[in-house]
Design an enzyme around this catalytic site. Structure first.
Site, PDB file in Angstrom:
ATOM      1  N   HIS B  81      40.929  17.477  46.020  1.00  0.00           N
ATOM      2  CA  HIS B  81      39.555  18.121  46.862  1.00  0.00           C
ATOM      3  C   HIS B  81      40.179  19.992  45.998  1.00  0.00           C
ATOM      4  CE1 HIS B  81      36.271  19.790  49.170  1.00  0.00           C
ATOM      5  NE2 HIS B  81      37.490  20.439  49.452  1.00  0.00           N
ATOM      6  N   ASP B 110      26.299  39.593  22.806  1.00  0.00           N
ATOM      7  CA  ASP B 110      26.920  38.795  22.818  1.00  0.00           C
ATOM      8  C   ASP B 110      28.219  38.549  23.058  1.00  0.00           C
ATOM      9  OD1 ASP B 110      28.459  35.826  23.093  1.00  0.00           O
ATOM     10  OD2 ASP B 110      26.440  35.362  21.681  1.00  0.00           O
ATOM     11  N   TRP B 146      47.920  21.279  47.050  1.00  0.00           N
ATOM     12  CA  TRP B 146      47.462  22.355  45.893  1.00  0.00           C
ATOM     13  C   TRP B 146      48.354  23.125  45.707  1.00  0.00           C
ATOM     14  CZ3 TRP B 146      45.504  27.027  44.284  1.00  0.00           C
ATOM     15  CH2 TRP B 146      45.995  28.672  45.677  1.00  0.00           C
ATOM     16  N   SER B 173      43.044  28.469  29.782  1.00  0.00           N
ATOM     17  CA  SER B 173      40.962  28.812  29.386  1.00  0.00           C
ATOM     18  C   SER B 173      40.827  29.889  30.378  1.00  0.00           C
ATOM     19  CB  SER B 173      40.149  27.165  30.036  1.00  0.00           C
ATOM     20  OG  SER B 173      39.154  27.724  30.571  1.00  0.00           O
ATOM     21  N   SER B 174      41.420  29.863  30.929  1.00  0.00           N
ATOM     22  CA  SER B 174      40.345  31.239  32.524  1.00  0.00           C
ATOM     23  C   SER B 174      41.711  32.640  31.337  1.00  0.00           C
ATOM     24  CB  SER B 174      41.592  31.043  33.534  1.00  0.00           C
ATOM     25  OG  SER B 174      41.177  30.288  34.897  1.00  0.00           O
ATOM     26  N   HIS B 257      47.778  34.692  46.106  1.00  0.00           N
ATOM     27  CA  HIS B 257      46.680  35.407  47.071  1.00  0.00           C
ATOM     28  C   HIS B 257      46.222  36.277  45.421  1.00  0.00           C
ATOM     29  CE1 HIS B 257      45.562  36.882  50.366  1.00  0.00           C
ATOM     30  NE2 HIS B 257      44.727  37.946  50.021  1.00  0.00           N
ATOM     31  N   GLU B 259      45.157  34.895  43.685  1.00  0.00           N
ATOM     32  CA  GLU B 259      43.464  34.348  42.817  1.00  0.00           C
ATOM     33  C   GLU B 259      42.644  33.871  44.519  1.00  0.00           C
ATOM     34  OE1 GLU B 259      43.612  31.626  40.594  1.00  0.00           O
ATOM     35  OE2 GLU B 259      41.671  30.902  41.835  1.00  0.00           O
ATOM     36  N   TYR B 261      41.443  36.976  45.558  1.00  0.00           N
ATOM     37  CA  TYR B 261      40.217  37.738  44.541  1.00  0.00           C
ATOM     38  C   TYR B 261      40.023  37.289  43.748  1.00  0.00           C
ATOM     39  CZ  TYR B 261      42.024  39.900  49.237  1.00  0.00           C
ATOM     40  OH  TYR B 261      42.438  39.608  50.382  1.00  0.00           O
ATOM     41  N   SER B 272      26.214  42.436  45.709  1.00  0.00           N
ATOM     42  CA  SER B 272      25.989  43.897  45.684  1.00  0.00           C
ATOM     43  C   SER B 272      24.821  44.470  44.246  1.00  0.00           C
ATOM     44  CB  SER B 272      27.457  44.524  44.816  1.00  0.00           C
ATOM     45  OG  SER B 272      28.528  45.055  45.697  1.00  0.00           O
ATOM     46  N   HIS B 306      52.520  36.881  53.421  1.00  0.00           N
ATOM     47  CA  HIS B 306      51.834  36.892  54.480  1.00  0.00           C
ATOM     48  C   HIS B 306      51.989  35.644  54.700  1.00  0.00           C
ATOM     49  CE1 HIS B 306      47.826  37.891  53.043  1.00  0.00           C
ATOM     50  NE2 HIS B 306      47.566  36.780  52.665  1.00  0.00           N
ATOM     51  N   HIS B 307      51.806  34.466  53.580  1.00  0.00           N
ATOM     52  CA  HIS B 307      51.455  33.537  53.637  1.00  0.00           C
ATOM     53  C   HIS B 307      53.058  31.948  54.237  1.00  0.00           C
ATOM     54  CE1 HIS B 307      47.745  33.148  51.414  1.00  0.00           C
ATOM     55  NE2 HIS B 307      48.522  34.506  50.846  1.00  0.00           N
ATOM     56  N   THR B 332      38.135  46.072  51.785  1.00  0.00           N
ATOM     57  CA  THR B 332      37.099  45.286  53.098  1.00  0.00           C
ATOM     58  C   THR B 332      35.889  45.944  53.318  1.00  0.00           C
ATOM     59  OG1 THR B 332      38.937  43.274  52.195  1.00  0.00           O
ATOM     60  CG2 THR B 332      36.777  43.024  53.346  1.00  0.00           C
ATOM     61  N   LYS B 335      33.445  48.013  52.038  1.00  0.00           N
ATOM     62  CA  LYS B 335      32.345  47.476  51.181  1.00  0.00           C
ATOM     63  C   LYS B 335      30.598  46.577  52.187  1.00  0.00           C
ATOM     64  CE  LYS B 335      33.887  45.554  47.270  1.00  0.00           C
ATOM     65  NZ  LYS B 335      32.969  46.013  46.142  1.00  0.00           N
ATOM     66  N   ARG B 454      47.559  20.825  59.915  1.00  0.00           N
ATOM     67  CA  ARG B 454      46.110  20.595  58.785  1.00  0.00           C
ATOM     68  C   ARG B 454      46.936  19.405  57.748  1.00  0.00           C
ATOM     69  NH1 ARG B 454      47.471  25.590  54.398  1.00  0.00           N
ATOM     70  NH2 ARG B 454      45.453  24.604  53.355  1.00  0.00           N
TER      71      ARG B 454
END
Lengths: 46, 531
Positions: B81, B110, B146, B173-174, B257, B259, B261, B272, B306-307, B332, B335, B454
Site C-alpha cells: 500500500h 513541449d 515500505w 523513471s523518476s 525525508h 522524499e 518534500y 500557490s 529524526h526518524h 513552512t 508559506k 502501528r
C-alpha cells in the site's frame, strides 16, 4: 518538419544546452549512486 | 505573476495536426499533454489499487481479533500500500501535472526531452506491474514495511528481487523525469521569463526535481546493497559479517525525508497557484515563497535521523536533529502565512479547487504540527511506532498532498478538456472527502497516544472504538473517490464550454490561461514574449 505531429523544436543553441545539462545531471545521479555504494563498501570493511 | 504575452501561438500559424489514432498514440506519443494525461490516469489507477489495499487493512482492523486475512498478508498489504501510494500514486500524479502544466506555464512548445518523457512513463508502468506481480510470488509479497529494513526484509521470499528491480525501474523513471523537468525549465522558458517571474508551481517543481536527482540514487544504492547482501554474500547490513543494519536506516532516511518534500513541494506549488486566483489578488510575498521552498529543500537533507531517535544516538546528535527539524517550521510557517495573507481582504470565492486548497491549508497544518511534536526527541520516544505517527504522515500526505493534487485537477481540468465539470458533484466530492478523511485519520492520534502500535493486524480491546470509527471513515473516504472518477469522466465526455481564461481573472496568473480551452495539441510553437 517531416512529421506534422511534432511541434517546432528548440534552436540548435538550445539543443546544445539541453544535451549538456542532461549529461551533467545524469552523471551527477550516477555519481551519487556509486558514491553511496562505495561508502557502504568502506563502512563494511571497517 | 503579472506576465503578459505579445505574440500569438503557433497554432495560429500552423495547421493544428491532431494526435495519432488508437493505441499507437498512447504507446509512442512524445506530446507533453498526452504523457501528462497518461501519468494522471496511471496515478488514479494506482490510487485505487493502493486504496483497495488500505481498505483491506482497515477492514481487518474494524474490530479486534483476526477476521479476514492472515498476519503475513496484512504485513504485505501495509508494505505494498505504502510503496504504491508513494511511488505509484502521489509522485506520478505530480509528474503528470508537471508534464501538462510546466510547458504551458513557461511558454514552451513541449518538454525538452520528449522521447525520454515517453520512456519514463512506460518504465513506471513496467515497475508497478512487477511490484504488483511480486504479490503472487512464492512466499508472498514484500512484507517488511515500505522502509525495507534489513535484516527483516531479507527474509522476504522470491518477491524480494522483483520488488527491488521494480524500485530501480521506478527510480530510473523518476530521475529521467526530473532531468527532463530541470532541462525544460532551464532552457525552454519564454523570452523575458526570468527565474523570479516563473509561476510558483514551476518553481516548486524545479526544486523538487533537484531533490529527486539528489536522493533517488541514494535509495537505489541502498536497495542494490540489500540485493547483494541477499544474493552475493556481501554483508553491508549484516552485523555477523562486520556490516551494520543501522547504516541502512541512515541511508534510507537520507533518501526518505527529502522524499516527503518531493511529494509535498509540488502540492505547495499547486496551492500557490489556486489561492491567488480565487482571492483575485497576486500571491503575497512571491520571493519569500521561492526562498522558503528552497530552504525547506535544503533543510530536508539535514534532518533524516529524526526518524531514528529510538535507534540510539549521542545526545549531541539528538539535539542537532531535533533543532534542525524544528527549523523547518520556519519556512513552512512563512508559506502558511503568505497563503493566508494572500486571502486577506481578497475577493474570495469558493469554487471546488479553492475548497480543496483551503482544506489543504488547514489539514496539512495539523499534520505539520504533529510533526513538530515528534521532532522533540524525548517525546518521540513515546510516540515512535504508534498510530500517532500513522495519523501524522497521513495528514501530511492525504489532506496534504492528495488534496492539493485534487485541487490542481479541478483547477486545470477545464483547461484540459474545454468543459466545465459538474460543480455540484465536485463539491459533493470535496465535502464527503473532507469529512471522511478526518473521521479516518483523526482518531488515529488518540489510538497512538493511548499506545496502539502501528503495523499490527490485531489489537487490545481498549482500542476497539476508535479503530471502528477510523475504519468507517476509510470506507467513506474510499467511496467518495468514486465521485472524483465520475466528475472527471463526465467532464471528459462533455459539459458547458469554457473560455480560455476559465476562472474569473485567471489570465493575469499565468500563461496557461492565454491558450484556448481545451489546450490545442501543440501550443507555443512560437514562444510568447513576457514583459
Amino acid at each position: 518538419m517531416s512529421d506534422p505531429r511534432v511541434s517546432a523544436g528548440p534552436t540548435d543553441e538550445q539543443r546544445r544546452r539541453i544535451r549538456r545539462t542532461t549529461l551533467v545531471l545524469a552523471l551527477v545521479a550516477l555519481g551519487i549512486y556509486v558514491a553511496f555504494i562505495a561508502s557502504g563498501v568502506m563502512q563494511a570493511r571497517g | 505573476m503579472s506576465a503578459t504575452h505579445t505574440q500569438g501561438h503557433a497554432h495560429d500559424h500552423h495547421d493544428d495536426h491532431g494526435p495519432a489514432k488508437g493505441l499507437k498514440r498512447w504507446l509512442t506519443t512524445t506530446n507533453h499533454k498526452d504523457i501528462g494525461t497518461m501519468y494522471l490516469v496511471f496515478s488514479l489507477l494506482m490510487f485505487f489499487v493502493g486504496g483497495g489495499m488500505a481498505l483491506v487493512i482497515r477492514a481487518e482492523l474494524f474490530v479486534p481479533g483476526m477476521q479476514l486475512v492472515d498476519p503475513g498478508f496484512f504485513n504485505t498489504m501495509t508494505t505494498v500500500h505504502a510503496l504504491i501510494m508513494v511511488f505509484g500514486a502521489v509522485m506520478p500524479a505530480t509528474v503528470g501535472l508537471a508534464n501538462w502544466m510546466i510547458p504551458l506555464q513557461i511558454g514552451a512548445p513541449d518538454m525538452a526531452l520528449p522521447r525520454m518523457n515517453n520512456f519514463s512513463f512506460w518504465l513506471l508502468v513496467a515497475a508497478f506491474s512487477l511490484l504488483i506481480l511480486s504479490l503472487f510470488m512464492p512466499g508472498g509479497g514484500p512484507a517488511a514495511g515500505w522502509t525495507l529494513y534489513p535484516p527483516l526484509v531479507l527474509q522476504t521470499g522470491d518477491a524480494l528481487p522483483l520488488a527491488i528491480f521494480a524500485i530501480h525501474l521506478a527510480g530510473a523513471s523518476s530521475i529521467m523525469g526530473a532531468i527532463n523537468i530541470i532541462v525544460t525549465i532551464m532552457n525552454l522558458r519564454a523570452p523575458g521569463m526570468t527565474l523570479l517571474k516563473m509561476p510558483l508551481f514551476v518553481w516548486t517543481w524545479l526544486i523538487t526535481a533537484y531533490l529527486l536527482i539528489a536522493v533517488m540514487p541514494v535509495f537505489a544504492g541502498a536497495v542494490t546493497m540489500l540485493l547483494t547482501d541477499h544474493f552475493f554474500g556481501t554483508t553491508f547490513f549484516a552485523a555477523a559479517g562486520g556490516g551494520d543494519p543501522v547504516l541502512y536506516q541512515h541511508i534510507f532516511w537520507f533518501f526518505g525525508h527529502p522524499e516527503v518534500y518531493i511529494m509535498i513541494l509540488p502540492a505547495f506549488g499547486i496551492v500557490s497557484e489556486i489561492i491567488p486566483t480565487f482571492s483575485r489578488k497576486p500571491l503575497f510575498g512571491y520571493d519569500a515563497m521561492v526562498y522558503a521552498t528552497a530552504s525547506i529543500a535544503f533543510l530536508s537533507f539535514i534532518v533524516w535521523a529524526h526518524h531514528m531517535f529510538t535507534v540510539g544516538m549521542p545526545l549531541a546528535g539528538q539535539m542537532f536533529f531535533m533543532l534542525s527539524t524544528m527549523l523547518i517550521a520556519v519556512p513552512t510557517g512563512v508559506k502558511v502565512f503568505n497563503w493566508t495573507a494572500t486571502m486577506w481582504r481578497g475577493s474570495l470565492s469558493f469554487e471546488t479547487p479553492m475548497l480543496f486548497a483551503l482544506a489543504f491549508l488547514f489539514l496539512f497544518t495539523i499534520g505539520g504540527f504533529s510533526g513538530l511534536m515528534m521532532a522533540i526527541a524525548p517525546v518521540d520516544f513515546q510516540y515512535h511506532d504508534t498510530y500517532f505517527i500513522v495519523a501524522h504522515f497521513h495528514y501530511v500526505l492525504v489532506p496534504g498532498a492528495v488534496f492539493a493534487i485534487m485541487a490542481g485537477v479541478y483547477y486545470w481540468l477545464p483547461k484540459w478538456t474545454g468543459h466545465m465539470y459538474d460543480t455540484k458533484l465536485a463539491n459533493l466530492h470535496f465535502w464527503s472527502s473532507a469529512i471522511f478523511v478526518n473521521v479516518l485519520f483523526f482518531p488515529q492520534h488518540f489510538l497512538g497516544l493511548a499506545g496502539m502500535p502501528r503495523r499490527i493486524p490485531d489489537y487490545s480491546t481498549q482500542f476497539a472504538d476508535w479503530n471502528m470509527v477510523s475504519s468507517i471513515g476509510a470506507f467513506g473516504f474510499g467511496l467518495s473517490q468514486l465521485l472524483f472518477v465520475l466528475v472527471i469522466w463526465k467532464c471528459a465526455r462533455g459539459g458547458a464550454k469554457v473560455s480560455s481564461e476559465v476562472w474569473d481573472g485567471a489570465r493575469v496568473h499565468g500563461l496557461e490561461w492565454s491558450v484556448p480551452s481545451p489546450a490545442p495539441y501543440h501550443t507555443f510553437d512560437v514562444a510568447p514574449v513576457i514583459k
